[in-house]
Structures are given as structure tokens and as C-alpha cells.
Design a protein around this motif. Sequence first.
Motif, PDB file in Angstrom:
ATOM      1  N   MET A   1      56.291   4.362  68.663  1.00  0.00           N
ATOM      2  CA  MET A   1      55.339   4.982  69.585  1.00  0.00           C
ATOM      3  C   MET A   1      55.867   4.970  71.020  1.00  0.00           C
ATOM      4  SD  MET A   1      51.620   3.825  68.040  1.00  0.00           S
ATOM      5  CE  MET A   1      50.742   4.847  69.213  1.00  0.00           C
TER       6      MET A   1
ATOM      7  N   ASN B   1      56.815   5.979  74.503  1.00  0.00           N
ATOM      8  CA  ASN B   1      56.207   6.916  75.457  1.00  0.00           C
ATOM      9  C   ASN B   1      54.880   7.492  74.975  1.00  0.00           C
ATOM     10  OD1 ASN B   1      58.471   6.445  76.940  1.00  0.00           O
ATOM     11  ND2 ASN B   1      59.246   8.528  76.933  1.00  0.00           N
ATOM     12  N   CYS B   2      54.220   6.778  74.059  1.00  0.00           N
ATOM     13  CA  CYS B   2      52.896   7.207  73.593  1.00  0.00           C
ATOM     14  C   CYS B   2      51.811   6.196  73.951  1.00  0.00           C
ATOM     15  CB  CYS B   2      52.901   7.402  72.079  1.00  0.00           C
ATOM     16  SG  CYS B   2      53.890   8.784  71.499  1.00  0.00           S
TER      17      CYS B   2
ATOM     18  N   THR C   1      47.998  11.161  77.797  1.00  0.00           N
ATOM     19  CA  THR C   1      49.016  10.630  78.691  1.00  0.00           C
ATOM     20  C   THR C   1      48.512  10.629  80.128  1.00  0.00           C
ATOM     21  OG1 THR C   1      50.104  12.701  79.325  1.00  0.00           O
ATOM     22  CG2 THR C   1      50.695  11.757  77.180  1.00  0.00           C
TER      23      THR C   1
ATOM     24  N   ILE D   1      48.262  13.575  72.512  1.00  0.00           N
ATOM     25  CA  ILE D   1      49.219  13.147  71.489  1.00  0.00           C
ATOM     26  C   ILE D   1      48.459  12.824  70.210  1.00  0.00           C
ATOM     27  CG2 ILE D   1      51.050  11.541  70.865  1.00  0.00           C
ATOM     28  CD1 ILE D   1      51.343  10.839  73.810  1.00  0.00           C
TER      29      ILE D   1
ATOM     30  N   ILE E   1      48.249  10.649  67.299  1.00  0.00           N
ATOM     31  CA  ILE E   1      48.756   9.333  66.915  1.00  0.00           C
ATOM     32  C   ILE E   1      48.831   9.175  65.401  1.00  0.00           C
ATOM     33  CG2 ILE E   1      48.268   6.853  67.009  1.00  0.00           C
ATOM     34  CD1 ILE E   1      49.271   8.114  69.645  1.00  0.00           C
TER      35      ILE E   1
ATOM     36  N   THR F   1      56.488  13.129  68.415  1.00  0.00           N
ATOM     37  CA  THR F   1      55.605  12.755  69.523  1.00  0.00           C
ATOM     38  C   THR F   1      56.343  12.194  70.729  1.00  0.00           C
ATOM     39  OG1 THR F   1      55.252  10.543  68.584  1.00  0.00           O
ATOM     40  CG2 THR F   1      53.655  12.263  67.979  1.00  0.00           C
TER      41      THR F   1
ATOM     42  N   ASP G   1      61.777   8.413  67.044  1.00  0.00           N
ATOM     43  CA  ASP G   1      61.542   7.524  68.183  1.00  0.00           C
ATOM     44  C   ASP G   1      62.047   6.115  67.904  1.00  0.00           C
ATOM     45  OD1 ASP G   1      59.679   6.508  66.424  1.00  0.00           O
ATOM     46  OD2 ASP G   1      57.924   6.935  67.679  1.00  0.00           O
TER      47      ASP G   1
ATOM     48  N   HIS H   1      52.358  16.604  70.310  1.00  0.00           N
ATOM     49  CA  HIS H   1      52.357  16.212  71.731  1.00  0.00           C
ATOM     50  C   HIS H   1      52.332  17.504  72.532  1.00  0.00           C
ATOM     51  CE1 HIS H   1      53.377  14.605  75.597  1.00  0.00           C
ATOM     52  NE2 HIS H   1      53.683  13.391  75.138  1.00  0.00           N
TER      53      HIS H   1
END
Length: 234
Positions: free
Chosen positions: A41, A43-44, A72, A78, A80, A140, A151, A182
Motif C-alpha cells: 500500500m 503511497n496509499c 489522498t 483509491i 483499497i 494503485t 508496489d 487510483h
Amino acid sequence: MKFDPSFDSGVLIKRYKRFLTDISLEDGETVTIHCPNTGSMKNCLFEGEKVWFSVSDNPKRKYSRTWELAQTSAGHMIGINTGRANALAEEAIKNGVITELQGYQSLRREVKYGNENSRIDILLEDFDRPNCYIEVKSCTLLDEGQGYFPDAVTTRGQKHLRELMEMVEQGYRAILLFVVQHTGIKSVKAAAHIDPDYAKLLAEAHKKGVEIIAYSAELSPSEASLVKSCPVKL
């Protein structure tokens, strides 16, 4: 994909132990909810920003709430819950949004295939042309204006690329579909700085005939859908 009822909201406090997230509800109560995203995750996680969650009436669940959406600091949404990516892809195929995947007679989910004990996310079948194997990945990660996948290092994702290449070698059609969850991501690229082996395999798969496409989602607490093609930088 409509959500009925619409998701409830809160404010993100922290995510921890991979599957748990603490949030503050609108009345100030702090609750723990389930996090359905097994990735890093990166930058989420925007502590102090708004999040949305669904509520289950299943009495066997320890945590009735499931984290679905994040916002954000720039106002982007986003998705999830990576588990929704396959349903979004199926809906978009059936509704004619994904133009590259039209005209097949049938669609099946989670079909066993390949030599590494995998299940393909979506299998399209037709009487007059080769079957089409579609692996769906939720994207994402937005980093300095660029969307990336994965990620985190993903040996499972590497296996899926090998399986897709095998399908091409057998004469079938093979697709890697990035579902972009995203709203700030405008293009997708392999995250060579995170998983160089995946990036190399992706380039190899493309050269061997695996088709790599991406579609962007519109996201809200009441509905979500794939709406348009997103460029993939190979």
C-alpha cells in the motif's frame, strides 16, 4: 458496480498487522476495520484523510467493516479493496467498455490452467477463435506523477507472467489487464525500482505476444466502474 448501501466514512488513523486498520468515525469513536489489501500500500496510506468502508452482516466475521476507499491529500480516490478488481473487469467486458475483449461467447472466472498450479482470473471462450486468458492486476501506486505496478516484490505476479507466456506458446491469446484503482494515475509502468525481475519478465512477455492493457476506474462511495483505456509504458 453500484454499492447498496453506499459506503460509510471515517478518518484514517493507521494500518497495522497487514490486515487491520484503525479509523475514527464521524461521532469520534475509534474502531478497527479489516484491510483487504495484502500489498505494501505504498503511497496509499494518508493518515488523517477520509476513508470509506463497507459493513457486513455476517455474524461469523470478527471485524464487520471492510476498508474500501481512501482519499489522498490531493483529493484523488483509491480503491483499497483489490478483490473488487476482477468484478470491475468482468463488468467492463460485459458492458463493452474494454473494446479489446469483445465478441466472445462465454466468460468464466477462476479457471485452473498452466503448469504452476494457477487459476486464471478471467477466461473468455469462443467457438471460432482461440480462448483468451486474462490476468487482472490492481494498480494503485502513484509516485511522482507516474503509476506503477507492483508496489512490492511479487513472486506470484512473476509466476502469472510465465503462465501467460505459456498460453501464448500454446496458441492461445493472453492478456495482462491492469485495473487502475487510483484516480490520479494517468499511465502505468513496470516498477523496475521495486521489482526488477517483474519488470524484466513483463518486457519479455510483451515481446512473446502477451497483450498488456490498462483501464482506469471512476470511484465513489456509491459506485465504481472502469471507464476508459489508460496508456501502458513498456
